[in-house]
Design an enzyme around this catalytic site. Sequence first.
Site, PDB file in Angstrom:
ATOM      1  N   GLU A  32      33.046  45.622  40.531  1.00 35.17           N
ATOM      2  CA  GLU A  32      33.484  45.055  39.310  1.00 35.17           C
ATOM      3  C   GLU A  32      34.544  46.312  38.875  1.00 35.17           C
ATOM      4  OE1 GLU A  32      34.361  42.048  38.075  1.00 35.17           O
ATOM      5  OE2 GLU A  32      33.053  41.330  39.795  1.00 35.17           O
ATOM      6  N   TYR A  74      34.867  41.182  29.724  1.00 32.35           N
ATOM      7  CA  TYR A  74      35.080  40.601  31.069  1.00 32.35           C
ATOM      8  C   TYR A  74      34.045  41.065  32.029  1.00 32.35           C
ATOM      9  CZ  TYR A  74      37.093  40.246  35.703  1.00 32.35           C
ATOM     10  OH  TYR A  74      37.226  39.980  36.939  1.00 32.35           O
ATOM     11  N   ASP A 114      40.578  36.606  34.195  1.00 33.52           N
ATOM     12  CA  ASP A 114      41.561  37.633  34.632  1.00 33.52           C
ATOM     13  C   ASP A 114      42.809  37.135  34.615  1.00 33.52           C
ATOM     14  OD1 ASP A 114      41.149  36.587  37.142  1.00 33.52           O
ATOM     15  OD2 ASP A 114      40.340  38.168  38.228  1.00 33.52           O
ATOM     16  N   CYS A 142      46.666  30.378  44.912  1.00 39.54           N
ATOM     17  CA  CYS A 142      47.730  30.351  43.665  1.00 39.54           C
ATOM     18  C   CYS A 142      48.034  31.578  43.255  1.00 39.54           C
ATOM     19  CB  CYS A 142      46.949  29.796  42.328  1.00 39.54           C
ATOM     20  SG  CYS A 142      48.170  29.014  41.015  1.00 39.54           S
ATOM     21  N   CYS A 195      49.897  26.520  48.060  1.00 37.50           N
ATOM     22  CA  CYS A 195      49.108  25.352  47.565  1.00 37.50           C
ATOM     23  C   CYS A 195      48.543  24.458  48.872  1.00 37.50           C
ATOM     24  CB  CYS A 195      50.083  24.375  46.807  1.00 37.50           C
ATOM     25  SG  CYS A 195      50.893  25.147  45.555  1.00 37.50           S
TER      26      CYS A 195
END
Length: 339
Positions: free
Chosen positions: A79, A164, A182, A230, A236
């Site tokens: 992370e 977060y 995020d 996305c 898509c």
Amino acid sequence: MTDADESRGPPPTEEGDIGASRTDEDDLDASIAVGGDSEASLPADVESVRAALVEWYETDHREYPWRETHDPYAILVSEVMSQQTQLDRVVEPWREFTERWPTAEALATADRADVVGLWTDHSLGYNNRATYLHEAAEQVVSEHDGEFPNTPEGLQELMGVGPYTADAVASFAFDDGGAVVDTNVKRVLYRAFDVPDESDAFERVADELLPEGDSRVWNNAIMELGGVACGKQPRCDEAGCPWREWCHAYGTGDFRAPDVPTQPEFEGSRRQMRGRVVSALREYGESPIDDLGRRVRVDYAPDGEYGREWLRGLLSDLESDGLVTTTETGGETVARLRR
């Protein structure tokens, strides 16, 4: 799924599965207030929205080594490394880091200069993140007997771990975190459900969508959606986005997002003109400024709107980029490509 231009992590300002979730009977109406007068257009059948995303993720997703472990130490390293760094670029340094210092205990006893050195060698940016990781490992050893806190609240007590990162580690290691929001998740929510560009709105809608007891899968899935289907350039249909039938952007064709402003027109733009300057210099070699101007624009006039002052501005930009040099010869500006 292959495309991955996203980075993970909180906005640069943060130092560092579900929280309370609604029951079925509390599921959202067709429109849910998210603060003040703002509203997000969420479908009434939220269970179908959730199920579609989870099925899409579990059917096919990118493989990263930190997704194959529930070790909070290894997940924390991933992370911190992936903040503002593309995930594919994190794999090699993450492997090297966790092989060299496989546990919090090993990292806590390492020379901090070595830790920062590895960080720098891999151009991970913001060396203070490496320092924070080292200090967090020391805290785990000295204050928690080598065991990581297993709640977001406990994790936030570690150096450099903000809300977060705490939710991310609690979710991926213990399946007990809140919604992880995020930049990629904000983009998804903004486009799919017309969520206003307000932090509180994103947080609230993300919490509403998060299925109870599935924070690990859900947070991975929605971030995967933002990274694969996305992104700033949406894919898509190509990526089989599972939310197309509900998505506001897909229905309207408006794919703007907080990090994707409307693109300026290319025709006649400074970007196009700078390209023409470079092309003209490549074709004709060094050129006096007026000769160059006439090759760049047919309406070039030395004292006009698109004249010497305008062209010098373009040349200044290109000089800053290291592409062009200019000299004054006999009172005249001459431009050439930098060799």
